[in-house]
Motif scaffolding. Structure first.
Motif, mmCIF file in Angstrom:
data_model
loop_
_atom_site.group_PDB
_atom_site.id
_atom_site.type_symbol
_atom_site.label_atom_id
_atom_site.label_comp_id
_atom_site.label_asym_id
_atom_site.label_seq_id
_atom_site.Cartn_x
_atom_site.Cartn_y
_atom_site.Cartn_z
ATOM 1 N N VAL A 1 0.875 -1.168 0.000
ATOM 2 C CA VAL A 1 0.000 0.000 0.000
ATOM 3 C C VAL A 1 0.913 1.220 0.000
ATOM 4 C CG1 VAL A 1 -0.268 0.034 2.527
ATOM 5 C CG2 VAL A 1 -1.979 1.119 1.100
ATOM 6 N N LYS A 2 0.550 2.204 -0.826
ATOM 7 C CA LYS A 2 1.394 3.391 -0.969
ATOM 8 C C LYS A 2 0.480 4.596 -1.142
ATOM 9 C CE LYS A 2 5.419 4.854 -3.650
ATOM 10 N NZ LYS A 2 6.358 4.413 -4.684
ATOM 11 N N GLU A 3 0.814 5.679 -0.454
ATOM 12 C CA GLU A 3 -0.012 6.885 -0.552
ATOM 13 C C GLU A 3 0.858 8.113 -0.289
ATOM 14 O OE1 GLU A 3 -2.718 8.978 -1.649
ATOM 15 O OE2 GLU A 3 -3.718 7.109 -1.086
ATOM 16 N N THR A 4 0.592 9.181 -1.029
ATOM 17 C CA THR A 4 1.186 10.478 -0.728
ATOM 18 C C THR A 4 0.172 11.214 0.115
ATOM 19 O OG1 THR A 4 2.441 10.480 -2.786
ATOM 20 C CG2 THR A 4 2.138 12.607 -1.684
ATOM 21 N N ILE A 5 0.565 11.489 1.360
ATOM 22 C CA ILE A 5 -0.379 12.119 2.299
ATOM 23 C C ILE A 5 -0.358 13.639 2.118
ATOM 24 C CG2 ILE A 5 -0.236 10.173 3.896
ATOM 25 C CD1 ILE A 5 1.556 11.896 5.715
ATOM 26 N N ASN A 6 -1.294 14.314 2.788
ATOM 27 C CA ASN A 6 -1.474 15.760 2.614
ATOM 28 C C ASN A 6 -0.221 16.574 2.906
ATOM 29 O OD1 ASN A 6 -4.126 15.325 1.876
ATOM 30 N ND2 ASN A 6 -4.927 15.657 3.933
ATOM 31 N N THR A 7 0.690 16.091 3.743
ATOM 32 C CA THR A 7 1.925 16.823 4.052
ATOM 33 C C THR A 7 2.950 16.720 2.920
ATOM 34 O OG1 THR A 7 2.936 14.913 5.138
ATOM 35 C CG2 THR A 7 1.635 16.422 6.535
ATOM 36 N N GLY A 8 2.680 15.862 1.916
ATOM 37 C CA GLY A 8 3.595 15.676 0.802
ATOM 38 C C GLY A 8 4.490 14.461 0.947
ATOM 39 N N ALA A 9 4.468 13.815 2.101
ATOM 40 C CA ALA A 9 5.270 12.606 2.315
ATOM 41 C C ALA A 9 4.601 11.422 1.628
ATOM 42 C CB ALA A 9 5.426 12.322 3.801
ATOM 43 N N THR A 10 5.410 10.590 1.002
ATOM 44 C CA THR A 10 4.906 9.345 0.422
ATOM 45 C C THR A 10 5.273 8.211 1.370
ATOM 46 O OG1 THR A 10 5.100 10.182 -1.831
ATOM 47 C CG2 THR A 10 4.984 7.779 -1.556
ATOM 48 N N ILE A 11 4.255 7.467 1.788
ATOM 49 C CA ILE A 11 4.415 6.354 2.716
ATOM 50 C C ILE A 11 4.084 5.072 1.972
ATOM 51 C CG2 ILE A 11 3.531 5.261 4.830
ATOM 52 C CD1 ILE A 11 2.683 8.095 5.758
ATOM 53 N N SER A 12 4.904 4.051 2.165
ATOM 54 C CA SER A 12 4.568 2.736 1.626
ATOM 55 C C SER A 12 4.740 1.693 2.725
ATOM 56 C CB SER A 12 5.422 2.385 0.410
ATOM 57 O OG SER A 12 6.764 2.194 0.779
ATOM 58 N N ILE A 13 3.873 0.694 2.677
ATOM 59 C CA ILE A 13 3.957 -0.441 3.598
ATOM 60 C C ILE A 13 3.949 -1.690 2.732
ATOM 61 C CG2 ILE A 13 2.937 -1.642 5.568
ATOM 62 C CD1 ILE A 13 1.542 1.013 6.317
ATOM 63 N N ASP A 14 5.040 -2.439 2.804
ATOM 64 C CA ASP A 14 5.238 -3.658 2.022
ATOM 65 C C ASP A 14 5.170 -4.819 3.009
ATOM 66 O OD1 ASP A 14 5.987 -5.599 0.202
ATOM 67 O OD2 ASP A 14 7.920 -4.679 -0.304
ATOM 68 N N TYR A 15 4.180 -5.682 2.859
ATOM 69 C CA TYR A 15 3.920 -6.703 3.872
ATOM 70 C C TYR A 15 3.354 -7.970 3.244
ATOM 71 C CZ TYR A 15 -0.977 -5.127 3.483
ATOM 72 O OH TYR A 15 -2.239 -4.816 3.031
ATOM 73 N N SER A 16 3.238 -8.998 4.050
ATOM 74 C CA SER A 16 2.557 -10.229 3.633
ATOM 75 C C SER A 16 1.282 -10.354 4.442
ATOM 76 C CB SER A 16 3.451 -11.443 3.866
ATOM 77 O OG SER A 16 4.547 -11.421 2.979
ATOM 78 N N GLN A 17 0.222 -10.858 3.795
ATOM 79 C CA GLN A 17 -1.119 -10.891 4.377
ATOM 80 C C GLN A 17 -1.482 -12.259 4.958
ATOM 81 O OE1 GLN A 17 -3.066 -9.434 0.653
ATOM 82 N NE2 GLN A 17 -4.111 -8.098 2.112
ATOM 83 N N PRO A 18 -1.301 -12.445 6.262
ATOM 84 C CA PRO A 18 -1.788 -13.700 6.848
ATOM 85 C C PRO A 18 -3.316 -13.714 6.839
ATOM 86 C CG PRO A 18 -1.017 -12.223 8.577
ATOM 87 C CD PRO A 18 -0.704 -11.568 7.261
ATOM 88 N N SER A 19 -3.888 -14.911 6.749
ATOM 89 C CA SER A 19 -5.343 -15.082 6.780
ATOM 90 C C SER A 19 -5.756 -15.713 8.100
ATOM 91 C CB SER A 19 -5.796 -15.994 5.634
ATOM 92 O OG SER A 19 -5.526 -15.393 4.397
ATOM 93 N N VAL A 20 -6.963 -15.407 8.529
ATOM 94 C CA VAL A 20 -7.477 -15.960 9.781
ATOM 95 C C VAL A 20 -7.771 -17.458 9.623
ATOM 96 C CG1 VAL A 20 -9.310 -15.825 11.513
ATOM 97 C CG2 VAL A 20 -8.430 -13.722 10.471
ATOM 98 N N LYS A 21 -8.443 -17.840 8.556
ATOM 99 C CA LYS A 21 -8.773 -19.245 8.247
ATOM 100 C C LYS A 21 -9.407 -19.982 9.435
ATOM 101 C CE LYS A 21 -5.116 -19.740 4.838
ATOM 102 N NZ LYS A 21 -3.878 -20.376 4.474
ATOM 103 N N GLY A 22 -10.365 -19.325 10.104
ATOM 104 C CA GLY A 22 -11.097 -19.970 11.190
ATOM 105 C C GLY A 22 -10.344 -20.039 12.513
ATOM 106 N N ARG A 23 -9.140 -19.500 12.554
ATOM 107 C CA ARG A 23 -8.343 -19.525 13.785
ATOM 108 C C ARG A 23 -8.612 -18.279 14.619
ATOM 109 N NH1 ARG A 23 -2.767 -20.446 10.665
ATOM 110 N NH2 ARG A 23 -3.776 -18.843 9.408
ATOM 111 N N THR A 24 -8.110 -18.289 15.843
ATOM 112 C CA THR A 24 -8.305 -17.164 16.749
ATOM 113 C C THR A 24 -7.013 -16.357 16.851
ATOM 114 O OG1 THR A 24 -9.899 -18.447 18.020
ATOM 115 C CG2 THR A 24 -8.975 -16.491 19.095
#
Length: 174
Positions: free
Chosen positions: A36-59
Motif C-alpha cells: 500500500v502506498k499513498e502520498t499524504i497531505n503533508t507531501g510525504a509518500t508512505i509505503s507499507i510492504d507486507y505479507s497478508q496472513p489469513s485468519v482461516k477460522g483460527r483465533t
C-alpha cells in the motif's frame, strides 16, 4: 544412449529451474505479498510492504500472532517494511525519512507500533529493541467488519489502519 542421458539431464535441469522459480513467486505463498502506498497531505509518500496472513477460522492472539506482550512482525514471512520519503510526525515524535521494519505489541485498547532500523529480516526472530527508531501508541478497537486477510490502508490525511479479523488498529502520520 548418450542422447538419452543428455535429454534426461536437460529435463531434470528444467524441472529444477521451474521448481525454484515457483518457490520464488511470493504470490503463491499462503500469506501473499501486498503493498500500500499513498502520498499524504503533508507531501510525504508512505509505503507499507507486507505479507497478508489469513485468519482461516483460527483465533488471533491464541492460534495466530500477535500474542499479547510478544513483538510481532505485523504481518507474515519477511518483516513488514514501512518506508517514508520525508520525516513524519506522530504526535510530538518524529520518524526520520527512511526504511523501517514495522513491528508491534498488541494490547486490548492500544497497540505499540515499533519502527525498527533493521528492516531486512525474516519475521521477528532477529528483532532487537536497541535498533528501534521510534515507538508510538496506536488505538485498538473491534472492527464492525471482519477482514479475513490482514490489510493496511493509508488515507490522504495520514491515517494508517491495520484491519485483521475483528481488529482495527489506527495511528496517524503527519
Amino acid at each position: 544412449m548418450k542422447k538419452m542421458i543428455t535429454a534426461a539431464i536437460l529435463a531434470g535441469s528444467l524441472f529444477i529451474s521451474c521448481s525454484s522459480n515457483a518457490q520464488q513467486d511470493k504470490s503463491k505463498r499462503p500469506s501473499p505479498p501486498a503493498l500500500v502506498k499513498e502520498t499524504i497531505n503533508t507531501g510525504a509518500t508512505i509505503s507499507i510492504d507486507y505479507s497478508q496472513p489469513s485468519v482461516k477460522g483460527r483465533t488471533i492472539g491464541t492460534d495466530l500472532e500477535p500474542k499479547e506482550g510478544q513483538v510481532w512482525r505485523t504481518g507474515a514471512n519477511e518483516a513488514t517494511v514501512f518506508e517514508t520519503d520525508k520525516d513524519l510526525k506522530f504526535g510530538n515524535a518524529t520518524l526520520p525519512a527512511g526504511k523501517y521494519g514495522l513491528f508491534s505489541l498488541s494490547g486490548k485498547d492500544n497497540w505499540t507500533i515499533i519502527f525498527n532500523k533493521t528492516w531486512k529480516q525474516w519475521g521477528a526472530f532477529d528483532y532487537k529493541q536497541a535498533d528501534d527508531a521510534l515507538r508510538i501508541t496506536a488505538k485498538a478497537e473491534k472492527s464492525t467488519v471482519f477482514t479475513e486477510k490482514m490489510t493496511f490502508t493509508i488515507d490522504k490525511s495520514g491515517l494508517i489502519t491495520l484491519l485483521w479479523g475483528d481488529n482495527k488498529v489506527t495511528f496517524t502520520a503527519q
